[in-house]
Design an enzyme around this catalytic site. Structure first.
Site, PDB file in Angstrom:
ATOM      1  N   SER A   8       0.849  -1.202   0.000  1.00 23.13           N
ATOM      2  CA  SER A   8       0.000   0.000   0.000  1.00 23.13           C
ATOM      3  C   SER A   8       0.877   1.242   0.000  1.00 23.13           C
ATOM      4  CB  SER A   8      -0.884   0.024   1.240  1.00 23.13           C
ATOM      5  OG  SER A   8      -1.422   1.327   1.380  1.00 23.13           O
ATOM      6  N   HIS A  33      -1.283  -1.200  -4.232  1.00 24.24           N
ATOM      7  CA  HIS A  33      -2.564  -0.912  -3.573  1.00 24.24           C
ATOM      8  C   HIS A  33      -2.645   0.592  -3.314  1.00 24.24           C
ATOM      9  CE1 HIS A  33      -6.095  -1.976  -1.127  1.00 24.24           C
ATOM     10  NE2 HIS A  33      -5.681  -1.056  -0.271  1.00 24.24           N
ATOM     11  N   ASP A  35      -4.858   3.664  -1.738  1.00 22.18           N
ATOM     12  CA  ASP A  35      -5.921   3.968  -0.781  1.00 22.18           C
ATOM     13  C   ASP A  35      -6.431   5.381  -0.983  1.00 22.18           C
ATOM     14  OD1 ASP A  35      -6.123   1.598   0.955  1.00 22.18           O
ATOM     15  OD2 ASP A  35      -4.005   2.010   1.338  1.00 22.18           O
ATOM     16  N   MET A  37      -9.027   8.174   0.177  1.00 21.22           N
ATOM     17  CA  MET A  37      -9.884   8.534   1.328  1.00 21.22           C
ATOM     18  C   MET A  37     -10.378   9.962   1.171  1.00 21.22           C
ATOM     19  SD  MET A  37      -7.404   7.151   4.320  1.00 21.22           S
ATOM     20  CE  MET A  37      -6.652   5.522   4.276  1.00 21.22           C
ATOM     21  N   HIS A  66      -8.483   1.123  -3.903  1.00 11.90           N
ATOM     22  CA  HIS A  66      -9.427   0.925  -2.788  1.00 11.90           C
ATOM     23  C   HIS A  66     -10.064   2.271  -2.460  1.00 11.90           C
ATOM     24  CE1 HIS A  66      -9.718  -0.203   1.805  1.00 11.90           C
ATOM     25  NE2 HIS A  66     -10.902  -0.067   1.242  1.00 11.90           N
ATOM     26  N   MET A  68     -12.218   4.549  -0.372  1.00 14.91           N
ATOM     27  CA  MET A  68     -12.880   4.763   0.929  1.00 14.91           C
ATOM     28  C   MET A  68     -13.544   6.120   0.857  1.00 14.91           C
ATOM     29  SD  MET A  68      -9.820   3.203   3.222  1.00 14.91           S
ATOM     30  CE  MET A  68      -8.692   3.267   1.829  1.00 14.91           C
ATOM     31  N   MET A 137     -11.643  -5.810   5.378  1.00 14.63           N
ATOM     32  CA  MET A 137     -10.841  -4.890   6.194  1.00 14.63           C
ATOM     33  C   MET A 137     -10.520  -5.565   7.526  1.00 14.63           C
ATOM     34  SD  MET A 137     -10.200  -2.279   4.398  1.00 14.63           S
ATOM     35  CE  MET A 137      -9.192  -1.579   5.709  1.00 14.63           C
ATOM     36  N   ASP A 175      -6.818  -6.527   4.190  1.00  9.18           N
ATOM     37  CA  ASP A 175      -6.179  -5.214   4.238  1.00  9.18           C
ATOM     38  C   ASP A 175      -6.163  -4.658   5.656  1.00  9.18           C
ATOM     39  OD1 ASP A 175      -5.254  -2.678   3.720  1.00  9.18           O
ATOM     40  OD2 ASP A 175      -6.967  -2.054   2.503  1.00  9.18           O
TER      41      ASP A 175
HETATM   42  C1  DX5 Z   1      -6.386   1.444   5.719  1.00  8.27           C
HETATM   43  C2  DX5 Z   1      -5.974   1.150   4.296  1.00  8.27           C
HETATM   44  C3  DX5 Z   1      -4.863   0.184   4.194  1.00  8.27           C
HETATM   45  C4  DX5 Z   1      -3.574   0.617   4.851  1.00  8.27           C
HETATM   46  C5  DX5 Z   1      -2.893  -0.626   5.346  1.00  8.27           C
HETATM   47  O1  DX5 Z   1      -7.546   2.193   5.712  1.00  8.27           O
HETATM   48  O2  DX5 Z   1      -7.065   0.622   3.563  1.00  8.27           O
HETATM   49  O3  DX5 Z   1      -4.633  -0.216   2.854  1.00  8.27           O
HETATM   50  O4  DX5 Z   1      -2.719   1.323   3.996  1.00  8.27           O
HETATM   51  O5  DX5 Z   1      -1.808  -0.252   6.086  1.00  8.27           O
HETATM   52  P1  DX5 Z   1      -1.100  -1.221   7.115  1.00  8.27           P
HETATM   53  O6  DX5 Z   1      -0.569  -2.372   6.338  1.00  8.27           O
HETATM   54  O7  DX5 Z   1      -0.048  -0.350   7.706  1.00  8.27           O
HETATM   55  O8  DX5 Z   1      -2.155  -1.638   8.118  1.00  8.27           O
HETATM   56 ZN    ZN Z   2      -6.601  -0.295   1.499  1.00  6.03          ZN
END
Ligand code: DX5
Ligand code: ZN
Length: 216
Positions: A8, A33, A35, A37, A66, A68, A137, A175
């Protein structure tokens, strides 16, 4: 099928993003990956279109995106044009999940659905045959570096049973809080793909850690 490792980039050094992308390119990792947000669906804002464009320019592997964000259906075309290969939306953010999944597939990319830690696998019964990936998750979404939630093992088992029962081709991805201590049990429970952020990028030798995760 061999284990899919998806570092990620949330945990990458954004001042040296190209360097970190090249590291993943040259490593044994399979996917990037990403993320995304919005500060509404989750209590944090990550990065948006210009950064994704920059990542796409250098990344030589599958982009596993991903979302969010609330109302993700508004941005499907945008993410398809930006080069996403897999687009995952949250079950909790989609009142018309079937329609959203169909739109993602119609735009030529693979469709994933993600579940928050409190959302049971049973909500997927009537959509599992339509999705390419389910992202479980294993932390509450919003931040990297959190502690892995143990109930995830049970959820992976429930999902593996649902997939076997229905003949779905969906991949199972986990994840949050993934590391060398839990990856083996998760794999045994039936996980296909692992996201790892801080465990990879906070290590002094990320390439070596990716290789280690891949070989467990
Ligand atoms: C959290 C994200 C993850 C995050 C995982 O909301 O969706 O993808 O980057 O990070 P680690 O591996 O540090 O938990
Ligand atoms: Zn993620």
């Amino acid at each position: 099928m061999s284990t899919i490792i998806a570092p990620s980039l949330l945990a990458a050094d954004f001042g040296n993003l190209q360097r970190d992308i090249e590291m993943v390119n040259e490593s044994e990792a399979d996917w990037f990956h990403l993320d995304i947000m919005d500060g509404v669906f989750v209590p944090n804002i990550s990065y948006g279109m210009p950064i994704i464009q920059a990542i796409k320019k250098h990344a030589k592997k599958t982009l596993d995106v991903h979302l969010m964000i609330v109302q993700p259906e508004r941005y499907i075309e945008t993410f398809a044009k930006l080069g996403a290969d897999i687009l995952t939306v949250h079950y909790e953010a989609c009142p018309h999940l079937h329609s959203t999944v169909q739109s993602i597939k119609a735009s030529g990319i693979k469709a994933g659905v993600s579940l928050n830690p409190h959302t049971p696998i049973s909500v997927l019964e009537d959509i599992i045959l339509d999705v390419d990936l389910v992202l479980i998750m294993s932390v509450n979404p919003g931040f990297g570096g959190q502690k892995f939630i143990e109930n995830t093992y049970k959820k992976v088992g429930d999902l593996r049973s649902l997939i076997n029962k229905t003949g779905s081709k969906a991949l199972i991805e986990v994840d949050g809080g993934v590391n060398d201590q839990n990856i083996s049990a998760l794999k045994k429970a039936g996980v296909d793909a692992f996201v790892a952020g801080s465990f990879v990028f906070n290590h002094k030798n990320p390439t070596e850690i990716i290789s280690k995760l891949k070989s467990i």
